[in-house]
Motif scaffolding. Structure first.
Motif, PDB file in Angstrom:
ATOM      1  N   TRP A 185      60.871 -77.062   0.835  1.00 41.65           N
ATOM      2  CA  TRP A 185      60.094 -76.237   1.740  1.00 41.65           C
ATOM      3  C   TRP A 185      61.053 -75.451   2.620  1.00 41.65           C
ATOM      4  O   TRP A 185      61.923 -76.022   3.262  1.00 41.65           O
ATOM      5  CB  TRP A 185      59.173 -77.106   2.589  1.00 41.65           C
ATOM      6  CG  TRP A 185      58.083 -77.749   1.789  1.00 41.65           C
ATOM      7  CD1 TRP A 185      58.191 -78.848   0.988  1.00 41.65           C
ATOM      8  CD2 TRP A 185      56.734 -77.309   1.677  1.00 41.65           C
ATOM      9  NE1 TRP A 185      56.995 -79.131   0.383  1.00 41.65           N
ATOM     10  CE2 TRP A 185      56.064 -78.198   0.799  1.00 41.65           C
ATOM     11  CE3 TRP A 185      56.019 -76.253   2.248  1.00 41.65           C
ATOM     12  CZ2 TRP A 185      54.723 -78.057   0.477  1.00 41.65           C
ATOM     13  CZ3 TRP A 185      54.673 -76.117   1.923  1.00 41.65           C
ATOM     14  CH2 TRP A 185      54.036 -77.004   1.049  1.00 41.65           C
ATOM     15  N   SER A 236      57.025 -73.981   6.974  1.00 38.91           N
ATOM     16  CA  SER A 236      55.958 -74.981   6.997  1.00 38.91           C
ATOM     17  C   SER A 236      54.878 -74.698   5.961  1.00 38.91           C
ATOM     18  O   SER A 236      54.183 -75.611   5.509  1.00 38.91           O
ATOM     19  CB  SER A 236      55.326 -75.043   8.393  1.00 38.91           C
ATOM     20  OG  SER A 236      54.759 -73.781   8.746  1.00 38.91           O
ATOM     21  N   ASP A 237      54.738 -73.424   5.547  1.00 41.37           N
ATOM     22  CA  ASP A 237      53.703 -73.067   4.580  1.00 41.37           C
ATOM     23  C   ASP A 237      54.266 -72.299   3.384  1.00 41.37           C
ATOM     24  O   ASP A 237      53.552 -71.569   2.709  1.00 41.37           O
ATOM     25  CB  ASP A 237      52.611 -72.234   5.262  1.00 41.37           C
ATOM     26  CG  ASP A 237      53.155 -70.944   5.881  1.00 41.37           C
ATOM     27  OD1 ASP A 237      54.385 -70.755   5.861  1.00 41.37           O
ATOM     28  OD2 ASP A 237      52.340 -70.144   6.372  1.00 41.37           O
ATOM     29  N   VAL A 291      57.088 -72.651  -0.010  1.00 45.66           N
ATOM     30  CA  VAL A 291      57.938 -73.491  -0.853  1.00 45.66           C
ATOM     31  C   VAL A 291      58.880 -72.603  -1.668  1.00 45.66           C
ATOM     32  O   VAL A 291      58.514 -71.503  -2.074  1.00 45.66           O
ATOM     33  CB  VAL A 291      57.086 -74.329  -1.828  1.00 45.66           C
ATOM     34  CG1 VAL A 291      57.968 -75.274  -2.646  1.00 45.66           C
ATOM     35  CG2 VAL A 291      56.032 -75.111  -1.090  1.00 45.66           C
ATOM     36  N   LEU A 333      55.859 -80.659  -6.051  1.00 48.49           N
ATOM     37  CA  LEU A 333      54.958 -80.112  -5.034  1.00 48.49           C
ATOM     38  C   LEU A 333      53.643 -80.876  -4.977  1.00 48.49           C
ATOM     39  O   LEU A 333      53.063 -81.057  -3.896  1.00 48.49           O
ATOM     40  CB  LEU A 333      54.663 -78.640  -5.327  1.00 48.49           C
ATOM     41  CG  LEU A 333      55.835 -77.676  -5.222  1.00 48.49           C
ATOM     42  CD1 LEU A 333      55.358 -76.257  -5.477  1.00 48.49           C
ATOM     43  CD2 LEU A 333      56.493 -77.772  -3.859  1.00 48.49           C
ATOM     44  N   LYS A 350      56.699 -83.231   1.351  1.00 48.84           N
ATOM     45  CA  LYS A 350      57.267 -81.925   1.658  1.00 48.84           C
ATOM     46  C   LYS A 350      58.520 -82.037   2.517  1.00 48.84           C
ATOM     47  O   LYS A 350      59.210 -81.044   2.751  1.00 48.84           O
ATOM     48  CB  LYS A 350      56.234 -81.038   2.348  1.00 48.84           C
ATOM     49  CG  LYS A 350      55.802 -81.505   3.707  1.00 48.84           C
ATOM     50  CD  LYS A 350      54.662 -80.639   4.267  1.00 48.84           C
ATOM     51  CE  LYS A 350      55.069 -79.225   4.512  1.00 48.84           C
ATOM     52  NZ  LYS A 350      53.999 -78.402   5.127  1.00 48.84           N
TER      53      LYS A 350
END
Length: 359
Positions: free
Chosen positions: A238, A241-242, A244, A269, A274
Motif C-alpha cells: 500500500w 491508505s486507499d 495499492v 490484496l 494491508k
C-alpha cells in the motif's frame, strides 16, 4: 544538440555582513554611524559584519531604513548564508556514509535516470538520499531494510540495496498514476475480466486494459525491469491508505509466469493485511506467499478442472481445454510443466514470450 540545465551552486556563500560592508563603503558610513541610525550596539553591528551574529527579521527592517536596501534583500542574504552553513555541516556528517555508496547499484540508477552521477562523492550521496526520500544512511536502513527483508521465501538471496532501489522506483512511478479509491468488492467482481486477458497475445492490447481496470479499483500497476541482484518477480504494498501498488519486474517474460505472478499479487490484496509488504521471488514459498500461490493457481485453473489436466496429451487437447476455461493455452502448458506432467520442451509452440516497452 540538446541543452543540459545545471543548477547554480556556488562553492561558498559569504555572510550578509560582507554585503553590509560594501553598502557602508558606498555610503561613506561607519559601523558606528550605522549603530546610531539603527539603535543597535556597535558590537552587534560588528558581529553581523563578521558573520558571528545572524540578521533577525527585526534587524532587516532597521537595516532597510538606515541603508535603503530592502528588508527582503537582507532576509534572502541571511537565509542563503544559513542554508550554506547547514549544508556544510550536513556534508561533514554525510562523509561518514560515503562507503555506503559502494554497496548501491549506482550505475543502474544513473542508467534509469534516477540520479545523475555514479561517483563516490557527497553530491552523489545527496542524490541517493533524495531518490530514496531519506536524510542519511541510518534513515535508509530504518525505512528500507525492513520491508526488503519482509515476506520473502527462506531461499530469497537477493541484494537488499538492489531490492530497495527497485521498490523505490515503483513507489515513485505509482505516485504518478491516478487511481480511484481501493474497492475490494470491485476487485472481486473484476477477477474474471482480468483473467480473460490471458487469452490476448499482444501486450499492446492487454496492458492498457489491465492498467485501466486496476486503476478503477485503486491499484497502480507498474512494470519495472529488475535491477541486477534483486532476483525479484513482483511486490505488493500500500502506497496510500486507499491505493495499492502491484509492481512486476518482468524478470521472466514467459506469459504463463507473468500471469501467475500478477494473480499471486492480487491474492495478497484479497487475503492478507494491508500493513505488510509482500516481496515475491522464485524460491519455494510458505505462509502468506504459499497462500497467494494457491489463490493464483485456483483462479487460473479452478480446482474442479484439475483432474482433467492428466488427460491432456496434445497441443490440441490443451487448446480445447483452455478455450473451455477461457484462458490462454500457455497458462495450461505452464501448469503442466510446473507439475512435471509435461517436460519443459513440450508445448513450446503454445507458449509466448512478452516484450514490454517502457511506456
Amino acid at each position: 544538440m540538446t541543452a543540459t540545465a545545471y543548477r547554480y551552486a556556488p562553492e561558498r556563500v559569504l555572510p550578509p555582513g560582507s554585503t553590509l560592508l560594501e553598502v557602508l563603503d558606498e555610503r561613506a558610513m561607519t559601523q558606528s554611524d550605522l549603530a546610531i541610525r539603527t539603535g543597535l550596539s556597535t558590537k552587534h553591528i560588528n558581529q553581523i559584519v563578521k558573520g558571528t551574529a545572524s540578521i533577525s527579521p527585526e534587524t532587516t527592517i532597521l537595516l532597510e531604513r538606515a541603508t535603503g536596501v530592502s528588508a527582503s534583500m537582507w532576509t534572502n542574504l541571511e537565509s542563503a548564508y544559513q542554508l550554506d552553513r547547514s549544508r556544510n555541516k550536513e556534508a561533514e556528517k554525510l562523509k561518514l556514509d560515503l562507503d555506503w555508496l559502494k554497496t548501491l547499484p549506482l550505475a543502474e540508477l544513473v542508467k534509469r535516470k534516477r540520479i545523475q552521477s555514479a561517483s563516490y562523492s557527497i553530491n552523489t550521496l545527496r542524490e541517493v538520499c533524495n531518490f530514496f526520500g531519506v536524510a542519511d544512511k541510518a534513515s535508509w536502513e530504518a525505512l528500507w531494510e525492513r520491508p526488503t527483508a519482509y515476506r520473502r521465501s527462506k531461499a530469497f538471496s537477493s541484494d537488499p540495496t538492489a531490492v530497495a532501489a527497485w521498490l523505490r522506483i515503483g513507489e515513485i512511478e505509482a505516485m504518478k498514476i491516478s487511481c480511484s479509491p481501493f474497492d475490494k468488492a470491485k476487485l472481486l467482481s473484476s477477477l474474471e475480466d482480468l483473467r480473460s486477458l490471458t487469452r490476448l497475445s499482444d501486450p499492446n492490447e492487454w496492458v492498457p486494459r489491465l492498467k485501466s481496470t486496476c486503476q478503477d479499483m485503486g491499484i497502480a500497476v507498474v512494470f519495472e525491469p529488475e535491477i541486477s541482484g534483486a532476483r525479484i518477480v513482483g511486490a505488493t504494498r500500500w502506497v496510500q491508505s486507499d491505493k495499492v501498488l502491484i509492481q512486476l519486474s518482468l524478470r521472466h517474460r514467459w506469459s504463463d509466469i507473468f500471469w501467475f505472478t500478477f494473480f499471486h499479487e492480487i491474492g495478497h490484496l484479497l487475503l492478507h493485511s494491508k500493513k505488510d509488504v509482500f516481496i515475491n521471488d522464485q524460491g519455494p514459498h510458505s505462509g502468506a506467499e504459499s497462500e497467494a500461490d494457491a489463490f493464483a493457481s485456483q483462479l487460473l485453473i479452478p480446482r474442479r478442472f484439475e483432474d482433467r489436466l492428466s488427460t491432456l496429451q496434445t497441443d490440441d487437447d490443451v487448446k480445447k481445454f483452455a478455450g473451455e476455461l477461457e484462458i490462454g493455452p500457455d497458462i495450461v502448458v505452464g501448469r503442466l510443466q510446473f507439475e512435471k506432467r509435461w517436460p519443459y520442451t513440450r508445448g513450446a509452440a503454445l507458449k509466448r514470450r512478452f516484450t514490454f516497452s517502457k511506456s
